[in-house]
Design a protein around this motif. Structure first.
Motif, PDB file in Angstrom:
ATOM      1  N   GLN A   1       0.844  -1.176   0.000  1.00 44.06           N
ATOM      2  CA  GLN A   1       0.000   0.000   0.000  1.00 44.06           C
ATOM      3  C   GLN A   1       0.887   1.236   0.000  1.00 44.06           C
ATOM      4  O   GLN A   1       1.872   1.306   0.742  1.00 44.06           O
TER       5      GLN A   1
ATOM      6  N   GLY B   1       2.579  -0.105   3.776  1.00 46.10           N
ATOM      7  CA  GLY B   1       2.378  -1.487   4.167  1.00 46.10           C
ATOM      8  C   GLY B   1       2.913  -2.423   3.104  1.00 46.10           C
ATOM      9  O   GLY B   1       2.958  -2.080   1.918  1.00 46.10           O
ATOM     10  N   ARG B   2       3.340  -3.594   3.556  1.00 47.40           N
ATOM     11  CA  ARG B   2       3.893  -4.596   2.642  1.00 47.40           C
ATOM     12  C   ARG B   2       3.400  -5.966   3.078  1.00 47.40           C
ATOM     13  O   ARG B   2       3.396  -6.283   4.266  1.00 47.40           O
ATOM     14  N   GLY B   3       2.991  -6.774   2.118  1.00 43.52           N
ATOM     15  CA  GLY B   3       2.580  -8.141   2.416  1.00 43.52           C
ATOM     16  C   GLY B   3       3.764  -9.091   2.356  1.00 43.52           C
ATOM     17  O   GLY B   3       4.912  -8.675   2.236  1.00 43.52           O
ATOM     18  N   ASN B   4       3.477 -10.382   2.429  1.00 42.95           N
ATOM     19  CA  ASN B   4       4.525 -11.399   2.447  1.00 42.95           C
ATOM     20  C   ASN B   4       4.989 -11.759   1.040  1.00 42.95           C
ATOM     21  O   ASN B   4       4.734 -12.858   0.548  1.00 42.95           O
TER      22      ASN B   4
END
Lengths: 114, 112
Positions: free
Chosen positions: A48, A56-59
């Motif tokens: 994001q 934000g960061r995912g896996n």
């Protein structure tokens, strides 16, 4: 008003190449999120961005990167493509930062890795 | 703790019937629960959303029921129509987190 627009709509790459996907949010929206949707599954959060900063960061591995420009458009970059990167990449925009804002999705970029 | 479990995987309903899709979550920090509708070749479109301080929300033929103690929520589509045939995703997100967690999806087919 135009919705979220993504380009290109389809892309074919080979393993090891890199790719850049583009997203233009709804006018006035300052937040852009990227998702990966593998066939038959729900979208998975990648990044994001809000006000040009990553929020934000995912896996996902470091091969995935993104940025947001002063006009709030965004690019998703993927390096060293793997077969498993084949998916629909979705961009969503929202007015403000934060997960409780309604997200508006584009129709995605279909990426195929040969 | 970050999962959202959705069922059923697929659903066939007669025209005019009620379609019911269920979701369960584990993270009690989630505080926003949207439902999305996705047609083939299109991105997900927000259908309806609910916050946990409300037990039910209705918009037209679509109703979300929310059970905070059971950590479950469901989508009811009343008077289902062939045009409702699509894939439906439940999702959840919360404060401090910034990502929306999606369920695996339910493919709905409404028979004419």
């Amino acid at each position: 008003d135009a919705g979220v627009t993504q380009s290109p709509t389809h892309l074919i790459k080979t393993r090891g190449q890199h790719v850049t996907l583009r997203c233009s949010p709804i006018s006035g929206h300052k937040s852009v999120s990227w998702y990966q949707q593998v066939l038959g599954q729900g979208p998975q959060f990648i990044f994001q961005y809000y006000e040009k900063e990553e929020r934000g960061r995912g896996n996902f591995p470091d091969r995935f990167s993104a940025r947001q420009f002063p006009n709030y458009s965004s690019e998703l970059n993927v390096n060293a493509l793997l077969l498993g990167d084949s998916a629909l990449y979705l961009c969503a925009s929202s007015l403000y930062r934060g997960p409780n804002q309604p997200q508006h999705f584009g129709d995605g970029t279909r990426l195929s890795i040969l | 703790q970050q999962q959202v479990k959705q069922s059923p995987q697929s659903l066939i309903v007669q025209k005019g019937g009620i379609s019911i899709i269920n979701c369960a979550y584990e993270n009690t920090a989630f505080d926003y629960f949207p439902w999305y509708q996705q047609f083939p070749g299109k991105g997900p479109a927000l259908l309806i959303a609910i916050r946990p301080d409300v037990s039910e929300k209705k918009e037209g033929r679509f109703t979300i029921s929310f059970n905070k103690s059971a950590k479950q929520f469901s989508l009811h589509i009343m008077d289902s129509q062939p045009g409702d045939s699509a894939t439906y995703f439940c999702a959840a997100s919360g404060p401090g987190g910034f990502k929306t967690i999606f369920g695996a999806g339910t493919r709905l087919f409404v028979k004419a």
